[in-house]
Motif scaffolding. Structure first.
Motif, PDB file in Angstrom:
ATOM      1  N   ALA A 145       0.838  -1.211   0.000  1.00 42.20           N
ATOM      2  CA  ALA A 145       0.000   0.000   0.000  1.00 42.20           C
ATOM      3  C   ALA A 145       0.870   1.258   0.000  1.00 42.20           C
ATOM      4  O   ALA A 145       0.627   2.206  -0.746  1.00 42.20           O
ATOM      5  N   HIS A 146       1.914   1.230   0.826  1.00 36.05           N
ATOM      6  CA  HIS A 146       2.823   2.378   0.920  1.00 36.05           C
ATOM      7  C   HIS A 146       3.494   2.655  -0.430  1.00 36.05           C
ATOM      8  O   HIS A 146       3.518   3.792  -0.916  1.00 36.05           O
ATOM      9  N   LEU A 147       4.011   1.610  -1.062  1.00 35.98           N
ATOM     10  CA  LEU A 147       4.732   1.782  -2.321  1.00 35.98           C
ATOM     11  C   LEU A 147       3.809   2.207  -3.457  1.00 35.98           C
ATOM     12  O   LEU A 147       4.226   2.905  -4.381  1.00 35.98           O
ATOM     13  N   ARG A 148       2.560   1.773  -3.391  1.00 35.24           N
ATOM     14  CA  ARG A 148       1.605   2.105  -4.457  1.00 35.24           C
ATOM     15  C   ARG A 148       0.814   3.377  -4.136  1.00 35.24           C
ATOM     16  O   ARG A 148      -0.027   3.794  -4.942  1.00 35.24           O
ATOM     17  N   GLN A 149       1.076   3.930  -2.971  1.00 36.65           N
ATOM     18  CA  GLN A 149       0.359   5.120  -2.525  1.00 36.65           C
ATOM     19  C   GLN A 149      -1.147   4.918  -2.568  1.00 36.65           C
ATOM     20  O   GLN A 149      -1.911   5.736  -3.093  1.00 36.65           O
ATOM     21  N   GLN A 150      -1.546   3.764  -2.035  1.00 34.61           N
ATOM     22  CA  GLN A 150      -2.964   3.451  -1.906  1.00 34.61           C
ATOM     23  C   GLN A 150      -3.227   3.136  -0.436  1.00 34.61           C
ATOM     24  O   GLN A 150      -2.290   2.894   0.334  1.00 34.61           O
ATOM     25  N   SER A 151      -4.494   3.098  -0.057  1.00 34.67           N
ATOM     26  CA  SER A 151      -4.784   2.791   1.339  1.00 34.67           C
ATOM     27  C   SER A 151      -4.641   1.290   1.582  1.00 34.67           C
ATOM     28  O   SER A 151      -4.782   0.465   0.671  1.00 34.67           O
ATOM     29  N   VAL A 152      -4.360   0.949   2.824  1.00 33.55           N
ATOM     30  CA  VAL A 152      -4.243  -0.465   3.191  1.00 33.55           C
ATOM     31  C   VAL A 152      -5.572  -1.181   2.934  1.00 33.55           C
ATOM     32  O   VAL A 152      -5.603  -2.304   2.432  1.00 33.55           O
ATOM     33  N   GLU A 153      -6.659  -0.498   3.244  1.00 38.20           N
ATOM     34  CA  GLU A 153      -7.981  -1.104   3.040  1.00 38.20           C
ATOM     35  C   GLU A 153      -8.212  -1.400   1.563  1.00 38.20           C
ATOM     36  O   GLU A 153      -8.785  -2.432   1.202  1.00 38.20           O
ATOM     37  N   HIS A 154      -7.756  -0.497   0.709  1.00 39.75           N
ATOM     38  CA  HIS A 154      -7.921  -0.701  -0.732  1.00 39.75           C
ATOM     39  C   HIS A 154      -7.132  -1.932  -1.183  1.00 39.75           C
ATOM     40  O   HIS A 154      -7.641  -2.775  -1.927  1.00 39.75           O
ATOM     41  N   ILE A 155      -5.878  -2.039  -0.724  1.00 36.80           N
ATOM     42  CA  ILE A 155      -5.053  -3.192  -1.102  1.00 36.80           C
ATOM     43  C   ILE A 155      -5.690  -4.489  -0.599  1.00 36.80           C
ATOM     44  O   ILE A 155      -5.751  -5.491  -1.329  1.00 36.80           O
ATOM     45  N   ALA A 156      -6.162  -4.467   0.635  1.00 34.55           N
ATOM     46  CA  ALA A 156      -6.803  -5.676   1.174  1.00 34.55           C
ATOM     47  C   ALA A 156      -8.010  -6.070   0.317  1.00 34.55           C
ATOM     48  O   ALA A 156      -8.188  -7.237  -0.034  1.00 34.55           O
ATOM     49  N   ARG A 157      -8.797  -5.080  -0.038  1.00 35.14           N
ATOM     50  CA  ARG A 157     -10.034  -5.373  -0.772  1.00 35.14           C
ATOM     51  C   ARG A 157      -9.746  -5.889  -2.182  1.00 35.14           C
ATOM     52  O   ARG A 157     -10.287  -6.917  -2.587  1.00 35.14           O
ATOM     53  N   VAL A 158      -8.879  -5.220  -2.922  1.00 36.53           N
ATOM     54  CA  VAL A 158      -8.680  -5.656  -4.314  1.00 36.53           C
ATOM     55  C   VAL A 158      -7.950  -7.005  -4.368  1.00 36.53           C
ATOM     56  O   VAL A 158      -8.280  -7.857  -5.192  1.00 36.53           O
ATOM     57  N   THR A 159      -6.985  -7.204  -3.468  1.00 35.31           N
ATOM     58  CA  THR A 159      -6.261  -8.482  -3.508  1.00 35.31           C
ATOM     59  C   THR A 159      -7.167  -9.625  -3.062  1.00 35.31           C
ATOM     60  O   THR A 159      -7.061 -10.735  -3.570  1.00 35.31           O
ATOM     61  N   ARG A 160      -8.056  -9.326  -2.126  1.00 36.94           N
ATOM     62  CA  ARG A 160      -8.999 -10.368  -1.679  1.00 36.94           C
ATOM     63  C   ARG A 160      -9.969 -10.725  -2.808  1.00 36.94           C
ATOM     64  O   ARG A 160     -10.199 -11.901  -3.093  1.00 36.94           O
ATOM     65  N   HIS A 161     -10.488  -9.726  -3.455  1.00 40.30           N
ATOM     66  CA  HIS A 161     -11.434 -10.000  -4.550  1.00 40.30           C
ATOM     67  C   HIS A 161     -10.743 -10.746  -5.699  1.00 40.30           C
ATOM     68  O   HIS A 161     -11.334 -11.639  -6.300  1.00 40.30           O
ATOM     69  N   ASN A 162      -9.507 -10.362  -5.994  1.00 38.97           N
ATOM     70  CA  ASN A 162      -8.784 -11.058  -7.067  1.00 38.97           C
ATOM     71  C   ASN A 162      -8.573 -12.531  -6.711  1.00 38.97           C
ATOM     72  O   ASN A 162      -8.735 -13.421  -7.557  1.00 38.97           O
ATOM     73  N   ALA A 163      -8.189 -12.778  -5.460  1.00 37.68           N
ATOM     74  CA  ALA A 163      -7.950 -14.164  -5.027  1.00 37.68           C
ATOM     75  C   ALA A 163      -9.249 -14.966  -5.049  1.00 37.68           C
ATOM     76  O   ALA A 163      -9.265 -16.140  -5.457  1.00 37.68           O
ATOM     77  N   GLN A 164     -10.342 -14.340  -4.625  1.00 40.80           N
ATOM     78  CA  GLN A 164     -11.630 -15.046  -4.643  1.00 40.80           C
ATOM     79  C   GLN A 164     -12.014 -15.430  -6.072  1.00 40.80           C
ATOM     80  O   GLN A 164     -12.485 -16.539  -6.325  1.00 40.80           O
ATOM     81  N   ARG A 165     -11.765 -14.507  -6.980  1.00 46.92           N
ATOM     82  CA  ARG A 165     -12.120 -14.769  -8.384  1.00 46.92           C
ATOM     83  C   ARG A 165     -11.197 -15.833  -8.981  1.00 46.92           C
ATOM     84  O   ARG A 165     -11.645 -16.786  -9.606  1.00 46.92           O
ATOM     85  N   PHE A 166      -9.902 -15.687  -8.745  1.00 46.10           N
ATOM     86  CA  PHE A 166      -8.910 -16.580  -9.357  1.00 46.10           C
ATOM     87  C   PHE A 166      -9.059 -18.015  -8.849  1.00 46.10           C
ATOM     88  O   PHE A 166      -9.055 -18.968  -9.632  1.00 46.10           O
ATOM     89  N   PHE A 167      -9.173 -18.163  -7.529  1.00 44.29           N
ATOM     90  CA  PHE A 167      -9.220 -19.505  -6.931  1.00 44.29           C
ATOM     91  C   PHE A 167     -10.647 -19.993  -6.679  1.00 44.29           C
ATOM     92  O   PHE A 167     -10.838 -21.032  -6.073  1.00 44.29           O
ATOM     93  N   ARG A 168     -11.629 -19.209  -7.127  1.00 44.77           N
ATOM     94  CA  ARG A 168     -13.043 -19.537  -6.904  1.00 44.77           C
ATOM     95  C   ARG A 168     -13.308 -19.809  -5.422  1.00 44.77           C
ATOM     96  O   ARG A 168     -13.909 -20.820  -5.049  1.00 44.77           O
ATOM     97  N   LEU A 169     -12.878 -18.895  -4.590  1.00 44.51           N
ATOM     98  CA  LEU A 169     -13.065 -19.054  -3.146  1.00 44.51           C
ATOM     99  C   LEU A 169     -14.434 -18.533  -2.751  1.00 44.51           C
ATOM    100  O   LEU A 169     -14.959 -17.619  -3.395  1.00 44.51           O
TER     101      LEU A 169
END
Ligand SMILES: [Zn+2]
Length: 291
Positions: A247-271
């Motif tokens: 989040a720090h390196l991308r200048q995004q909020s921690v919540e944003h990183i958590a949300r997008v990475t979680r959604h990507n993982a759910q989609r990719f692995f069909r979680l």
């Protein structure tokens, strides 16, 4: 999380790569999972690195439904042991609903524990299994991005999806993978002020919808953890630390990183989509390396 737990859960996370069948976790896995849940890491995909490890990963996924999932594959380090029996066993494991990706598979020209021609043959054989099963691919690549990109390019139209896990490359490697519409897995490598520099410089170039996070536990303990854990063993509970650095390196909020990475993982692995789990715990431990 329990009301008396002192650690607030700032966000929910998914660790897409943890080697929980490693002997580093054999005596206290339940505690390790509790510590992960306590900081919001509620789902973990266990990396299968050999037929036996993949079988063990699958058994754990069945023991902790909706919380643990598995991949099934043979690591390039072990490519020299590949035979028809391996292929049959992996094909069978991939029919299990808890197996959510083929791999890890790929090329490691950094350590060359198996001859490169064997690594390429076994990588291609596992891509065939991914095509057959319809599973996405969990790719391991170290110092071999050009060959991995070339091989994946030839099969990309037949593959459901692929993630290059523990990405450690530079701008050029990232561009080649993104051109193939691959996902990129980021570990605590990004916290390494020495080895992680090129990754730190290009991490902002990964689109939100291609980014996923992983610990690669028990390897790759983030070097910037404070206080330093007494045990040098990495754990899924340290994933939020990686997320905060990203989040720090991308200048995004921690919540944003958590949300997008979680959604990507759910989609990719069909979680299964977001669930709230209750679990206590706290402690520290670790040790470094990498699969
Ligand atoms: Zn790996």
């Amino acid at each position: 999380m329990q009301e008396d737990d002192p650690k607030p859960v700032e966000s929910r996370w998914i660790d897409i790569g943890a080697n929980l069948t490693n002997t580093a976790f054999e005596t206290d896995l339940e505690s390790v999972l509790e510590q992960a849940s306590a900081v919001g890491v509620q789902q973990i995909v266990i990396t299968g690195t050999s037929v036996d490890e993949s079988r063990a990963a699958l058994a754990l996924a069945h023991a902790f439904p909706n919380r643990l999932f598995a991949t099934a594959g043979v690591h390039p380090h072990d490519a020299r042991h590949w035979d028809a029996q391996c292929e049959r066993e992996l094909r069978k494991l991939m029919t299990d609903s808890k197996v959510r990706a083929a791999g890890e598979t790929g090329l490691d020209f950094n350590r060359d524990f198996s001859p490169r021609p064997a690594q390429e043959r076994v990588f291609e054989a596992q891509l065939e299994l991914a095509v057959e099963s319809g599973l996405p691919v969990f790719v391991h690549e170290r110092d071999a991005s050009a060959r991995v990109a070339t091989i994946l390019k030839s099969q990309r139209h037949r593959l459901a999806d692929a993630v290059v896990h523990c990405f450690t490359g530079d701008h050029d490697a990232l561009r080649a993978y993104l051109d193939l519409d691959l996902y990129i897995g980021i570990t605590g490598w990004v916290c390494d002020e020495r080895r992680g520099q090129s990754l730190q410089q290009c991490i902002a170039d990964i689109p939100d919808d291609r980014l996923m996070l992983e610990t690669d536990a028990p390897y790759l303990l983030p070097r910037t953890l404070r206080p330093k854990p007494k045990r040098r063993r990495n754990m899924p509970a340290y994933l939020p630390h990686v997320g905060r650095q990203v989040a720090h390196l991308r200048q995004q909020s921690v919540e944003h990183i958590a949300r997008v990475t979680r959604h990507n993982a759910q989609r990719f692995f069909r979680l299964p989509s977001d669930r709230v789990d209750n679990d206590p715990a706290a402690s520290d431990q670790d040790r470094p390396g990498c699969c």
